[in-house]
Scaffold this motif. Structure first.
Motif, PDB file in Angstrom:
ATOM      1  N   ALA A 170       8.064   5.777  17.746  1.00 14.02           N
ATOM      2  CA  ALA A 170       7.767   5.217  16.723  1.00 14.02           C
ATOM      3  C   ALA A 170       8.548   4.072  15.887  1.00 14.02           C
ATOM      4  CB  ALA A 170       7.456   6.312  15.478  1.00 14.02           C
ATOM      5  N   PHE A 171       7.660   3.590  14.730  1.00 16.94           N
ATOM      6  CA  PHE A 171       8.693   2.422  14.314  1.00 16.94           C
ATOM      7  C   PHE A 171       9.556   2.655  13.365  1.00 16.94           C
ATOM      8  CE2 PHE A 171       8.794  -0.561  10.402  1.00 16.94           C
ATOM      9  CZ  PHE A 171       9.213  -1.935  11.375  1.00 16.94           C
ATOM     10  N   MET A 172       9.162   3.914  12.588  1.00 14.03           N
ATOM     11  CA  MET A 172      10.065   4.701  11.891  1.00 14.03           C
ATOM     12  C   MET A 172      10.776   5.892  12.568  1.00 14.03           C
ATOM     13  SD  MET A 172      10.155   3.160   8.825  1.00 14.03           S
ATOM     14  CE  MET A 172       9.451   2.355   7.767  1.00 14.03           C
ATOM     15  N   LYS A 173      12.154   5.626  12.746  1.00 15.77           N
ATOM     16  CA  LYS A 173      12.893   6.628  13.779  1.00 15.77           C
ATOM     17  C   LYS A 173      13.051   8.147  13.032  1.00 15.77           C
ATOM     18  CE  LYS A 173      12.858   3.401  17.232  1.00 15.77           C
ATOM     19  NZ  LYS A 173      11.664   3.426  17.988  1.00 15.77           N
ATOM     20  N   SER A 174      13.220   8.140  11.885  1.00 11.00           N
ATOM     21  CA  SER A 174      13.843   9.129  11.083  1.00 11.00           C
ATOM     22  C   SER A 174      12.506   9.817  10.049  1.00 11.00           C
ATOM     23  CB  SER A 174      14.883   9.004  10.142  1.00 11.00           C
ATOM     24  OG  SER A 174      14.557   8.088   9.027  1.00 11.00           O
ATOM     25  N   ILE A 175      12.530  11.148   9.934  1.00 14.35           N
ATOM     26  CA  ILE A 175      11.620  11.698   9.052  1.00 14.35           C
ATOM     27  C   ILE A 175      11.822  11.050   7.833  1.00 14.35           C
ATOM     28  CG2 ILE A 175      11.116  14.109   7.945  1.00 14.35           C
ATOM     29  CD1 ILE A 175      11.743  15.209  10.782  1.00 14.35           C
ATOM     30  N   GLU A 176      13.012  10.879   7.076  1.00 18.85           N
ATOM     31  CA  GLU A 176      13.247  10.365   5.710  1.00 18.85           C
ATOM     32  C   GLU A 176      12.402   8.910   5.592  1.00 18.85           C
ATOM     33  OE1 GLU A 176      15.954  13.360   6.916  1.00 18.85           O
ATOM     34  OE2 GLU A 176      15.876  11.432   7.920  1.00 18.85           O
ATOM     35  N   ASN A 177      12.631   8.096   6.668  1.00 15.62           N
ATOM     36  CA  ASN A 177      12.025   6.750   6.465  1.00 15.62           C
ATOM     37  C   ASN A 177      10.436   6.989   6.365  1.00 15.62           C
ATOM     38  OD1 ASN A 177      14.353   5.592   6.009  1.00 15.62           O
ATOM     39  ND2 ASN A 177      14.612   4.746   7.886  1.00 15.62           N
ATOM     40  N   SER A 178      10.119   7.855   7.483  1.00 12.56           N
ATOM     41  CA  SER A 178       8.770   8.153   7.549  1.00 12.56           C
ATOM     42  C   SER A 178       7.930   8.368   6.386  1.00 12.56           C
ATOM     43  CB  SER A 178       8.358   8.883   8.865  1.00 12.56           C
ATOM     44  OG  SER A 178       9.014   8.400  10.120  1.00 12.56           O
ATOM     45  N   GLU A 179       8.811   9.493   5.748  1.00 13.02           N
ATOM     46  CA  GLU A 179       8.244  10.129   4.637  1.00 13.02           C
ATOM     47  C   GLU A 179       8.153   9.101   3.282  1.00 13.02           C
ATOM     48  OE1 GLU A 179       9.145  13.983   1.622  1.00 13.02           O
ATOM     49  OE2 GLU A 179       9.899  13.801   3.501  1.00 13.02           O
ATOM     50  N   ALA A 180       9.157   8.364   3.461  1.00 12.15           N
ATOM     51  CA  ALA A 180       9.157   7.415   2.336  1.00 12.15           C
ATOM     52  C   ALA A 180       8.093   6.398   2.622  1.00 12.15           C
ATOM     53  CB  ALA A 180      10.577   6.495   2.285  1.00 12.15           C
ATOM     54  N   LEU A 181       7.581   5.944   3.603  1.00 16.79           N
ATOM     55  CA  LEU A 181       6.552   5.136   3.937  1.00 16.79           C
ATOM     56  C   LEU A 181       5.065   5.764   3.698  1.00 16.79           C
ATOM     57  CD1 LEU A 181       5.488   2.471   5.381  1.00 16.79           C
ATOM     58  CD2 LEU A 181       5.508   3.484   7.665  1.00 16.79           C
ATOM     59  N   ALA A 182       5.183   7.027   4.277  1.00 13.28           N
ATOM     60  CA  ALA A 182       3.865   7.607   3.778  1.00 13.28           C
ATOM     61  C   ALA A 182       3.756   7.783   2.320  1.00 13.28           C
ATOM     62  CB  ALA A 182       3.943   9.034   4.558  1.00 13.28           C
ATOM     63  N   LYS A 183       4.498   8.138   1.671  1.00 14.48           N
ATOM     64  CA  LYS A 183       4.346   8.178   0.122  1.00 14.48           C
ATOM     65  C   LYS A 183       4.106   6.894  -0.397  1.00 14.48           C
ATOM     66  CE  LYS A 183       7.377  12.145  -0.612  1.00 14.48           C
ATOM     67  NZ  LYS A 183       8.651  12.740  -1.195  1.00 14.48           N
ATOM     68  N   GLU A 184       4.724   5.841   0.110  1.00 11.29           N
ATOM     69  CA  GLU A 184       4.246   4.257  -0.502  1.00 11.29           C
ATOM     70  C   GLU A 184       2.944   4.016  -0.060  1.00 11.29           C
ATOM     71  OE1 GLU A 184       6.245   1.125  -2.217  1.00 11.29           O
ATOM     72  OE2 GLU A 184       7.507   2.586  -1.378  1.00 11.29           O
ATOM     73  N   MET A 185       2.442   4.278   0.897  1.00  9.43           N
ATOM     74  CA  MET A 185       0.972   3.835   1.202  1.00  9.43           C
ATOM     75  C   MET A 185       0.119   4.888   0.705  1.00  9.43           C
ATOM     76  SD  MET A 185       1.028   2.678   5.257  1.00  9.43           S
ATOM     77  CE  MET A 185       1.825   4.328   5.910  1.00  9.43           C
ATOM     78  N   VAL A 186       0.324   6.180   0.313  1.00  8.54           N
ATOM     79  CA  VAL A 186      -0.637   7.194  -0.157  1.00  8.54           C
ATOM     80  C   VAL A 186      -0.804   6.678  -1.974  1.00  8.54           C
ATOM     81  CG1 VAL A 186      -0.906   9.481  -1.124  1.00  8.54           C
ATOM     82  CG2 VAL A 186      -0.576   9.014   1.188  1.00  8.54           C
ATOM     83  N   THR A 187       0.322   6.227  -2.553  1.00  9.50           N
ATOM     84  CA  THR A 187       0.503   5.676  -3.631  1.00  9.50           C
ATOM     85  C   THR A 187      -0.245   4.372  -4.242  1.00  9.50           C
ATOM     86  OG1 THR A 187       2.729   6.965  -4.159  1.00  9.50           O
ATOM     87  CG2 THR A 187       2.102   5.000  -5.744  1.00  9.50           C
TER      88      THR A 187
END
Length: 433
Positions: free
Chosen positions: A206-223
Motif C-alpha cells: 500500500a501507499f500507506m505502510k502503517s496502520i497509524e498513517n492509514s487511519e490518519a488518511l482515512a479520517k481526513e478523507m471522511v472528514t
C-alpha cells in the motif's frame, strides 16, 4: 494578494483563509503563479499541515478548478467506491454488480494504471469489445437501465489536482496527508456521487505502510467528505499480501467472475461484501450493515450479482461469451512455476514485490506510454499461513517467455518462509465513519 505572503503565512504556521487557498489554486491552474512558488507552499504545508477547514476548502477549490459531472438524471442515491490502490485489487468487478443487484446505481469513473498492473479500465479491456469511452447520455442511460456503468474519466475533472500531483511528485511532498486526502477526494467529489465508500489500504503493498498513517488518511478523507456534504465511510484493509490469488489483468477479471459465480476466495469475497454493504447502507437501501451483508451474500449465492455483471459487460459492448467461458479471456504463452527452496510456513509476502514482478512480465506500465499485455500475470499458490514443502510451487508466472528471470527472483524474494505458522492475517482493521 501576493503569493509570497500566502507562502509566508503557512511557513509561519498560520491557517490560510479561503481567499488565500482559492487564490493559489486558481493562479496555479491558470499558470499565473509559477511552479517554484507553489513548490515552496507545498513544502510549507508538508511541515505545518492543514486544519480540517483548510483541507476542505483546498479540496473544494480543486473541484471547482474544472468540470463536475451532473448525475442528477440518474434515478436513486448514487454511491461510489474508491481504493487507495493495492496488488490484486479487483473488488470493483464484484462490488459494482453486488450493489447493482439490489437496485442501487453505481456510476463509476475510473482510470488506467501506472505501476504493478493495469487499472480498472485496462482490466475490463481484457474483455473483447468492451467500450470504456461513452457519451454522458450513454453513461447515464446505462446506469438507469442496468444500475452499473464504468467509464474513463471524461471532461476536465479537477485539473488543479493533476498539476499539483505532478509537482508533489518531484518536490518530495507526495506523502502529506492533507494533500493526499484533498487529491483523492477532489476527483471523487467532481465525479458527482451522493455517497462515497473508501477502501484505504495498509501494509507492504500500500501507499500507506502503517496502520497509524492509514487511519490518519482515512479520517481526513471522511472528514472532507462530510464537510462537503457527502456521506462518507472508510474501511482500512490489509495489503500485506496481494488480494485474492490473481495479479494481472485478464486473470484478475477471471477471479472476480469466479467469485460472482460462488467461488470462495475468502479475502476477496469478504472485502467486496463489506464494501458493498456499506455502500448500500449509505444509499439507505438497508437499515443496517448486517442486513445488507446478509442480502448481498445471498445475491452471490443465487448469482444475481453475476447476472448484473453479465448485463453490464454486454451493455458496454463486451463479448459476454468470454464471461460465460473464462477460457476465452486472453492468456499467456507459458506458465512458469516459482518453487520454494525450503519447508515451512509462509509468514510474509511483500505485496509490492509481487506487483513489480507482474509489471516485469508486462501486466503493468513503467511509463504511461507502455502497452499492457492482458494475458500475463501471476497466480499465487500459497498465501500467509499456508504450509509449503521445498520444491512446491509458491506461485505460477503467466509469461510470454520461458524464463522470466527477473520476475522469478522478485517472487522468491517476496516470500518469507519460517518454521512456525502465524495463522491468517487480519483483513479489515477498522471502519471510520
Amino acid at each position: 494578494m501576493r503569493m509570497v505572503d500566502v507562502i509566508m503565512n503557512k511557513r509561519n504556521g498560520k491557517q490560510l483563509t479561503e481567499e488565500e487557498i482559492r487564490f493559489f489554486i486558481e493562479g496555479y491552474t491558470e499558470e499565473t503563479i509559477p511552479d517554484y512558488q507553489v513548490s515552496a507552499l507545498l513544502m510549507a504545508i508538508y511541515y505545518k499541515g492543514m486544519t480540517e477547514k483548510e483541507t476542505a476548502v483546498l479540496t473544494q477549490a480543486m473541484v471547482d478548478s474544472g468540470d463536475t459531472i451532473d448525475l442528477s438524471p440518474i434515478v436513486g442515491s448514487k454511491v461510489d467506491k474508491h481504493s487507495t490502490g493495492g496488488v490484486g485489487d479487483k473488488t470493483t468487478f464484484i462490488v459494482g454488480p453486488l450493489v447493482a443487484s439490489v437496485g442501487v446505481p453505481v456510476a463509476k469513473m475510473s482510470g488506467r494504471g501506472l505501476g504493478h498492473t493495469g487499472g480498472t479500465l485496462d482490466k475490463l479491456e481484457s474483455i473483447e469489445g468492451f467500450k470504456i469511452e461513452m457519451t454522458e447520455q450513454e453513461f447515464i442511460d446505462n446506469v438507469n437501465k442496468y444500475k452499473l456503468a464504468v467509464a474513463g474519466q471524461t471532461g476536465n475533472l479537477a485539473p488543479a489536482d493533476k498539476k499539483l500531483y505532478a509537482l508533489r511528485d518531484v518536490t518530495a511532498t507526495v506523502d502529506s496527508i492533507p494533500l493526499i486526502a484533498g487529491s483523492i477526494m477532489s476527483k471523487k467529489l467532481a465525479s458527482g456521487a451522493d455517497s462515497i465508500v473508501l477502501d484505504v489500504k495498509t501494509g507492504s503493498g500500500a501507499f500507506m505502510k502503517s496502520i497509524e498513517n492509514s487511519e490518519a488518511l482515512a479520517k481526513e478523507m471522511v472528514t472532507i467528505g462530510k464537510n462537503l456534504g457527502r456521506n462518507t465511510v472508510a474501511i482500512i484493509s490489509d495489503m500485506n499480501q496481494p488480494l485474492g490469488f490473481e495479479i494481472g489483468n485478464a486473470n484478475e477479471v477471471k477471479e472476480a467472475v469466479e467469485v460472482l459465480q460462488g467461488k470462495k476466495v475468502n479475502d476477496l469475497r469478504e472485502l467486496a461484501l463489506a464494501l458493498a454493504s456499506h455502500m448500500t447502507v449509505l444509499a439507505k437501501t438497508f437499515a443496517s450493515y448486517d442486513e445488507a451483508y446478509k442480502v448481498l451474500e445471498e445475491n452471490l449465492e443465487n448469482r444475481k450479482a453475476f447476472e448484473a455483471f453479465r448485463s453490464f459487460v454486454g451493455a458496454q459492448g463486451g463479448d459476454v461469451s468470454m464471461i460465460d467461458d473464462l477460457t476465452k479471456l486472453p492468456s499467456s504463452k507459458h506458465q512458469v512455476e516459482v518453487k520454494a527452496e525450503t519447508d515451512g510456513y509462509v509468514t510474509a509476502i511483500d505485496a509490492e514485490s509481487i506487483g513489480i514482478a507482474a509489471m516485469y512480465l508486462g501486466a503493468g506500465r513503467a511509463t504511461k506510454d507502455d502497452k499492457i499485455n492482458h494475458g500475463v500475470g501471476i497466480t499465487l499458490k500459497k498465501k500467509i499461513g499456508d504450509e509449503i514443502k521445498a520444491g512446491e510451487a509458491l506461485a505460477v508466472l503467466l509469461s510470454d517467455t520461458t524464463s522470466p528471470t527477473d520476475s522469478i527472483e522478485k517472487v522468491l524474494n517476496a516470500y518469507e518462509i519460517s518454521s512456525n505458522s502465524l495463522g491468517e492475517k487480519t483483513l479489515i482493521y477498522k471502519v471510520i465513519q
